[in-house]
Design a protein around this motif. Sequence first.
Motif, PDB file in Angstrom:
ATOM      1  N   HIS A  34      77.446 -90.111   2.522  1.00  0.00           N
ATOM      2  CA  HIS A  34      78.019 -90.353   1.198  1.00  0.00           C
ATOM      3  C   HIS A  34      78.805 -89.110   0.767  1.00  0.00           C
ATOM      4  CE1 HIS A  34      78.151 -92.433  -2.700  1.00  0.00           C
ATOM      5  NE2 HIS A  34      77.969 -91.239  -3.259  1.00  0.00           N
ATOM      6  N   ASP A  36      81.107 -87.422  -2.112  1.00  0.00           N
ATOM      7  CA  ASP A  36      81.409 -87.488  -3.551  1.00  0.00           C
ATOM      8  C   ASP A  36      82.663 -86.704  -3.896  1.00  0.00           C
ATOM      9  OD1 ASP A  36      79.257 -89.059  -4.728  1.00  0.00           O
ATOM     10  OD2 ASP A  36      77.936 -87.463  -3.985  1.00  0.00           O
ATOM     11  N   HIS A  67      83.000 -91.921  -2.262  1.00  0.00           N
ATOM     12  CA  HIS A  67      82.799 -92.319  -3.658  1.00  0.00           C
ATOM     13  C   HIS A  67      83.796 -91.544  -4.505  1.00  0.00           C
ATOM     14  CE1 HIS A  67      79.814 -92.094  -7.334  1.00  0.00           C
ATOM     15  NE2 HIS A  67      80.939 -92.728  -7.620  1.00  0.00           N
ATOM     16  N   ASP A 180      73.034 -95.027  -6.610  1.00  0.00           N
ATOM     17  CA  ASP A 180      73.386 -93.612  -6.481  1.00  0.00           C
ATOM     18  C   ASP A 180      72.895 -92.830  -7.694  1.00  0.00           C
ATOM     19  OD1 ASP A 180      74.599 -91.183  -5.895  1.00  0.00           O
ATOM     20  OD2 ASP A 180      76.652 -91.935  -6.032  1.00  0.00           O
TER      21      ASP A 180
HETATM   22 ZN    ZN Z   1      78.053 -90.600  -5.256  1.00  0.00          ZN
END
Ligand code: ZN
Length: 225
Positions: A34, A36, A67, A180
């Motif tokens: 993931h 960010d 994301h 999340d």
């Molecule tokens: Zn995130």
Amino acid sequence: MSRFRIAPSILSADFARLGEEVRGVIAAGADLIHFDVMDNHYVPNLTIGPLVCAAIKPHASVPIDVHLMVKPVDRIIADFAKAGADIITFHPEASEHIDRSLALIRDCGCRAGLVFNPATPLAHLDHVMDKLDLILIMSVNPGFGGQAFIPEALNKLGEVRRRIDAYTERSGRTIWLEVDGGVKIDNIAQIARAGADTLVAGSAIFSTSDYAATIGAMRAALAQI
Ligand code: ZN
Ligand code: DX5
């Protein structure tokens, strides 16, 4: 293979050793990385962009889940696709034309998702289910790792789970349900029971010294469901 996916958020990794950290969590059992992206505009923090995504790509033998916490969204999509993103999600508030942004992500060859902040209603799902591969429910306000899980997210996950199941029944197509923020060993089972199948965890993994033990404990909790 487990029906649950664990997605370590590298926001809490040691950025000076990022390639090694990515390899470390994958060896420990991560299903996704993931990633960010924050722009100090849509959210009050500034993190990493396409250059860093491209840099970790050779270290990532699992999909990279980008994301986007940036506004505007569209211009940066192709850059992340070129940098090796497999999944790209964005917040509806950050795009003037949500349907177009979702189509752009798929046109670039990536899987597309929408992200819902704690107070964002689910109405944005109403007319775009066919264009979604993933729905991400924020269980903290976006911007920082290490915040506490907001319990109302459990109700929201349940509501989205019902919508996805009804949609799958109609269309035969699956949409992942990701969560999340504030996911830990001791709440992960409750969160999965509420409907999530893809679980992001940043500080809960990277603050520990043995990633395999931490991810293993998360899997053991999920196995009870
Ligand atoms: Zn995130
Ligand atoms: C928050 C980010 C999260 C964050 C999760 O804006 O989207 O991915 O890194 O971190 P933890 O698991 O520490 O809450």
